[in-house]
Write an enzyme that holds these catalytic residues in place. Structure first.
Site, PDB file in Angstrom:
ATOM      1  CG  ASP A 229     106.904  29.134  62.525  1.00 46.24           C
ATOM      2  OD1 ASP A 229     105.582  29.323  62.760  1.00 46.24           O
ATOM      3  OD2 ASP A 229     107.015  28.820  61.381  1.00 46.24           O
ATOM      4  CE  LYS A 232     106.179  25.640  62.720  1.00 48.47           C
ATOM      5  NZ  LYS A 232     106.736  25.431  61.515  1.00 48.47           N
TER       6      LYS A 232
HETATM    7  P1  C2E Z   1      99.894  25.869  58.039  1.00 44.80           P
HETATM    8  O1  C2E Z   1      99.113  25.357  57.146  1.00 44.80           O
HETATM    9  O2  C2E Z   1      99.104  26.664  58.885  1.00 44.80           O
HETATM   10  O3  C2E Z   1     100.861  25.175  58.656  1.00 44.80           O
HETATM   11  C1  C2E Z   1     101.724  25.433  59.855  1.00 44.80           C
HETATM   12  C2  C2E Z   1     102.866  24.655  60.463  1.00 44.80           C
HETATM   13  O4  C2E Z   1     102.305  23.374  60.384  1.00 44.80           O
HETATM   14  C3  C2E Z   1     103.797  24.237  59.096  1.00 44.80           C
HETATM   15  O5  C2E Z   1     104.802  25.286  58.992  1.00 44.80           O
HETATM   16  C4  C2E Z   1     104.237  22.944  59.379  1.00 44.80           C
HETATM   17  O6  C2E Z   1     105.239  23.303  60.482  1.00 44.80           O
HETATM   18  C5  C2E Z   1     103.047  22.227  60.163  1.00 44.80           C
HETATM   19  N1  C2E Z   1     102.343  21.432  59.082  1.00 44.80           N
HETATM   20  C6  C2E Z   1     101.248  21.733  58.358  1.00 44.80           C
HETATM   21  N2  C2E Z   1     100.874  20.798  57.777  1.00 44.80           N
HETATM   22  C7  C2E Z   1     101.850  19.421  57.915  1.00 44.80           C
HETATM   23  C8  C2E Z   1     101.866  18.090  57.608  1.00 44.80           C
HETATM   24  O7  C2E Z   1     101.206  17.894  56.663  1.00 44.80           O
HETATM   25  N3  C2E Z   1     102.800  17.515  58.108  1.00 44.80           N
HETATM   26  C9  C2E Z   1     103.580  17.899  58.906  1.00 44.80           C
HETATM   27  N4  C2E Z   1     104.671  17.196  59.518  1.00 44.80           N
HETATM   28  N5  C2E Z   1     103.703  19.272  59.683  1.00 44.80           N
HETATM   29  C10 C2E Z   1     102.523  20.030  59.123  1.00 44.80           C
HETATM   30  P2  C2E Z   1     105.499  25.465  57.615  1.00 44.80           P
HETATM   31  O8  C2E Z   1     105.961  24.358  57.236  1.00 44.80           O
HETATM   32  O9  C2E Z   1     106.552  26.527  57.881  1.00 44.80           O
HETATM   33  O10 C2E Z   1     104.464  26.194  56.628  1.00 44.80           O
HETATM   34  C11 C2E Z   1     104.014  27.373  56.767  1.00 44.80           C
HETATM   35  C12 C2E Z   1     102.602  27.667  56.025  1.00 44.80           C
HETATM   36  O11 C2E Z   1     103.056  27.509  54.475  1.00 44.80           O
HETATM   37  C13 C2E Z   1     101.600  26.494  56.151  1.00 44.80           C
HETATM   38  O12 C2E Z   1     100.999  27.016  57.543  1.00 44.80           O
HETATM   39  C14 C2E Z   1     100.847  26.769  55.031  1.00 44.80           C
HETATM   40  O13 C2E Z   1     100.170  27.921  55.062  1.00 44.80           O
HETATM   41  C15 C2E Z   1     101.980  26.900  53.753  1.00 44.80           C
HETATM   42  N6  C2E Z   1     102.144  25.830  53.160  1.00 44.80           N
HETATM   43  C16 C2E Z   1     103.215  24.931  53.275  1.00 44.80           C
HETATM   44  N7  C2E Z   1     102.973  23.874  52.408  1.00 44.80           N
HETATM   45  C17 C2E Z   1     101.857  24.274  51.701  1.00 44.80           C
HETATM   46  C18 C2E Z   1     101.413  23.505  50.636  1.00 44.80           C
HETATM   47  O14 C2E Z   1     101.572  22.456  50.186  1.00 44.80           O
HETATM   48  N8  C2E Z   1     100.270  24.048  50.326  1.00 44.80           N
HETATM   49  C19 C2E Z   1      99.594  25.247  50.457  1.00 44.80           C
HETATM   50  N9  C2E Z   1      98.535  25.991  50.067  1.00 44.80           N
HETATM   51  N10 C2E Z   1     100.441  25.978  51.504  1.00 44.80           N
HETATM   52  C20 C2E Z   1     101.436  25.370  52.207  1.00 44.80           C
HETATM   53 FE    FE Z   2     103.746  29.275  61.758  1.00 43.61          FE
HETATM   54 FE    FE Z   3     107.730  29.801  58.872  1.00 41.43          FE
END
Ligand code: C2E
Ligand code: FE
Ligand code: FE
Ligand code: SIN
Ligand code: SIN
Length: 381
Positions: A229, A232
């Site tokens: 990441d 970021k």
């Molecule tokens: P992703 O969905 O591609 O999200 C990439 C990054 O975007 C996240 O890294 C986070 O920094 C930001 N992000 C995504 N959605 C939101 C949001 O609603 N609000 C805010 N403020 N930021 C957001 P992160 O946190 O390291 O998550 C990595 C990956 O983990 C995500 O990639 C997703 O594939 C998975 N993930 C995280 N939470 C969930 C979840 O609740 N459900 C599912 N199915 N996957 C999740």
């Molecule tokens: Fe990422």
């Molecule tokens: Fe990560």
């Protein structure tokens, strides 16, 4: 004037950008031309933090010590070689028959009868061990050792060079990560854990699914996974730190973090003159493609299935599992059970099913990692 006849390029393979494993194979062939009895050449690297030696690269008919780790305090003979900078010749390994060391037993159980071991150093720092092994007893002669020591020094230089380039690159990236962690909520032990989940998945894939992943590849995956990441750093704080869901515009910007990561890595490698660093592609793939999904609906390039490199598929599962089980500015931490359910749902649709299975089948290892690298309460990482 006489024509100069160039000698056949005996060492040319050392100058090409082949992998260390291939270079090592060529060196072994050269050594065998002179010393036909040397059936295995291997280097184990010293991991200071774990105080352990780990097989790093080897050339042999079989692969007796793949993924082997040995705590150095359990190998008194190795400790002595390290302390005294001394080589060790064992021309008859039956002396180890009653030994309790797994390492020597494994070597012997694969039929090796003699060994010559050389500790490797970078200035005064111990970096690892080089082993020459033979299937025959009493084959190493004093006069051979002088020549073998030259090869050992060549290998020592090769290893130092290798370690220094990766240290330089990793050091530069770690410094950037330090900058990211000033602003990214994703700090705490997320990176420690996800790197270990990635290593766990890779090791199990190699063992159980016979996917051809070398020790060196797995160690580099472990080293580079925390940099996924790094892009970021290029995301504005109001988006990165937003407590709730992102709107469409913000989400679009957020998604650029993976391409930005790849660009940052290319720029740093350029500045350091390390564009030809062997494992740069590993690093570029991890940062640039870790949000691609096998259904082709991921970003930035909508890659499908095998178009996504295996290192990236591994890192995705490790990253998502840890994101699910951690607190984020936009979500609470889930239990392992709930995260497993979610991974099962994503398996085969978004995520490589073998990678998911290798993680989920190893819950004790997951718990060990979570215990060792937990986040303190209030440390919302
Ligand atoms: P992703 O969905 O591609 O999200 C990439 C990054 O975007 C996240 O890294 C986070 O920094 C930001 N992000 C995504 N959605 C939101 C949001 O609603 N609000 C805010 N403020 N930021 C957001 P992160 O946190 O390291 O998550 C990595 C990956 O983990 C995500 O990639 C997703 O594939 C998975 N993930 C995280 N939470 C969930 C979840 O609740 N459900 C599912 N199915 N996957 C999740
Ligand atoms: Fe990422
Ligand atoms: Fe990560
Ligand atoms: C040992 O050094 O403990 C075993 C011998 C070898 O690996 O060559
Ligand atoms: C490791 O550190 O290599 C994995 C096991 C653990 O974290 O306790």
């Amino acid at each position: 004037m006489e024509d100069v006849v160039l000698a056949p390029g005996r060492y040319k393979n050392l100058h090409s950008s082949t992998s260390l494993g291939e270079k090592f194979g060529h060196l072994h062939q050269m050594i065998r031309q002179e010393f036909t009895y040397i059936d295995r050449v291997s280097v184990s690297l010293f991991d200071r933090e774990m105080n352990a030696l780990k097989t790093f690269v080897q050339s042999s008919k079989d692969m007796p010590l793949q993924f082997y780790e040995c705590l150095i305090k359990n190998a008194p003979s190795l400790m002595e070689m390290k302390a005294l900078k001394k080589n060790r010749l064992v021309n008859d390994m039956t002396v180890f028959n009653n030994g309790t060391h797994e390492h020597t037993r494994k070597i012997a159980s694969n039929g090796y009868q003699a060994s010559y071991s050389v500790p490797l150093f970078d200035c005064d720092d111990f970096i690892g061990m080089l082993f020459f092994n033979s299937y025959q007893k009493k084959v190493f002669k004093k006069k051979d050792l002088i020549k073998l020591d030259l090869y050992a020094q060549l290998i020592n230089c090769l290893m130092v060079n290798k370690l220094q380039s990766s240290q330089m690159l990793v050091g530069a990236f770690r410094s950037c990560l330090g900058l990211v962690s000033y602003k990214d909520p994703e700090t705490g032990n997320h990176l420690e854990r996800m790197a270990r989940y990635a290593r766990l998945i890779a090791r199990e894939l190699a063992k159980k699914c016979h996917i051809d992943l070398t020790d060196e590849f797995i160690e580099n995956l472990f080293l580079f996974a925390p940099l996924h990441d790094i892009g970021k750093i290029g995301i504005p704080d109001d988006i990165l730190l937003k407590p709730g869901r992102l709107d469409e515009k913000e989400w679009e910007i957020m998604q650029t973090h993976s391409s930005k990561g790849r660009e940052i890595i290319d720029a740093i490698a350029d500045h350091l003159g390390l564009q030809s660093f062997e494992h740069l592609s590993l690093l570029r793939n991890i940062s640039g493609s870790h949000h691609e999904t096998i259904d082709g609906k991921g970003y930035p390039n909508r890659l499908k299935q095998d178009e996504i490199p295996i290192e990236t598929q591994i890192v995705s599962v490790a990253d998502i599992f840890d994101a699910l089980t951690s607190h984020r500015s936009y979500k609470p931490a889930w239990s392992n059970e709930a995260a497993f359910e979610e991974l099962t749902r994503l398996s085969g649709i978004k995520l490589n099913p073998d990678c998911v299975r290798m993680l989920m089948e190893n819950e004790p290892a997951i718990l060990a990692i979570q215990n060792r690298f937990g986040d303190a309460p209030g440390d919302h990482a």
